[in-house]
Write an enzyme that holds these catalytic residues in place. Sequence first.
Site, PDB file in Angstrom:
ATOM      1  CG  HIS A 179      52.393  24.193 -13.633  1.00 28.26           C
ATOM      2  ND1 HIS A 179      51.621  25.449 -14.110  1.00 28.26           N
ATOM      3  CD2 HIS A 179      51.170  23.198 -13.506  1.00 28.26           C
ATOM      4  CE1 HIS A 179      50.302  25.059 -14.249  1.00 28.26           C
ATOM      5  NE2 HIS A 179      50.094  23.928 -13.962  1.00 28.26           N
ATOM      6  CG  ASP A 305      51.679  32.492 -14.172  1.00 30.25           C
ATOM      7  OD1 ASP A 305      52.188  32.125 -15.481  1.00 30.25           O
ATOM      8  OD2 ASP A 305      50.836  31.734 -13.924  1.00 30.25           O
ATOM      9  CG  HIS A 309      44.778  34.127 -22.417  1.00 24.65           C
ATOM     10  ND1 HIS A 309      45.027  33.127 -23.141  1.00 24.65           N
ATOM     11  CD2 HIS A 309      45.029  33.924 -21.181  1.00 24.65           C
ATOM     12  CE1 HIS A 309      45.384  32.346 -22.343  1.00 24.65           C
ATOM     13  NE2 HIS A 309      45.505  32.547 -21.073  1.00 24.65           N
ATOM     14  N   GLY A 324      44.572  32.251 -16.800  1.00 28.42           N
ATOM     15  CA  GLY A 324      45.872  33.243 -16.995  1.00 28.42           C
ATOM     16  C   GLY A 324      45.545  34.888 -17.042  1.00 28.42           C
TER      17      GLY A 324
END
Length: 426
Positions: A179, A305, A309, A324
């Site tokens: 990353h 990825d 949430h 995200g």
Amino acid sequence: MKVLIKNGFILDPATNKEGRFDLLIEGETISNVAEHIEDSNATVIDASGKYVMPGFIDLHVHLREPGFEYKETIQTGAKAAAAGGYTTICPMPNTNPTIDSPEMVEFLIQKSKSDAKIHIIPVGAVTVGQMGKELADIEGMAKAGALALSEDGKSVMDVLVYVEGLKAAKEAGLVMLAHCEDRQLVRNGAMNAGKKAEELNLRGITNAVEDIITARDIFLAGETGAKLHLCHCSTKASVALVKMAKELGIKVTAEVCPHHFILSDEDIPGDDANYKMNPPLRSKEDVEALKEGLKQNIMEVISTDHAPHGEEEKKKSMANAPFGIVGSETAFCLTYTELVKTGYLSPMQMVEKMSYNPAKILGIDKGSLEPGKMADIVIADFDAEYEIDATKFYSKGKNTPFHGRKVSGKVMLTMAAGEVVYQAEE
């Protein structure tokens, strides 16, 4: 038990097999692929008008367990992946506790055996607790079953510690999933630096945040001989740097996520945290460079990825919401719609980037439909047209900017080790 998949159009990058074939599965294994197979003892799956491909492999997901089960669990994340055609996934180690020890790797493997019907390959943290100070037990994690390392969510900013991590990864035969983010340059940024950020009165994240660490990691991989894979690349310079690295003979591979090759910061409608991801949505120029990089095989992997949430977290302003979006259940249809139908990739190239190449990077015997291989298979209807509906996701996370988007390409059936793990409603 025998299963016979009849009349499907096979795409197998490992053998360059492309055309209508039958495929026979015995137990967990593919036993035969031929133009015509008959077996009265087999359960028949009619794949007429559909494509049969090796199961997709995702090098980059977040399953959130242990510690953040309200966002996702191994069980829900695996179901979401299966619904997206994935038969193997690699969860990142930024859980609580962190996957930074042989014991935590073993925990993930055992939990996956009971809670998931697809293959889950642990990724170990580079440093203890992902604090960037002390190397984790890399050799121990490799022996326990980890195939890769990552400090995902951040970079190891101490160069000396990172160099030792790369050396340890090489010795243990692990790939480093990087990353790339200069944490000192982020400065609480929430989206790409530019006009849109100014319009929304949000602090911007420049391309240099990614590009500086991308260059650093490439040269350190060259120096140490470590196998480097760059996660979620988002800038035109990342593409140029990967191209340069390959010309220099450095062992580097790179991935792009659908949100980065489809959306730019100009597509953000307002202060909507479903458009907040890290790295952020970049400029149209970056989007075009990423698509060209995929087309020219500079960037050889498409990953998700997948980052679920809680609903309340994503209702916050972009300034305060977590980074995200989810991606397991949308990556295939978005890739097919935006890259294959538009001519950037052939169907075979898509399968290469979503299955065959990730398998090669991990060093696993998957991503192929050859006889003798494990029966990890996805059957999809390329002609199916529909709207993405986040309310129907198997993932606990519904945080996506693609809700309501019209797409083509639907996963109809996913099979892992010869077992049907997902079947779409007709």
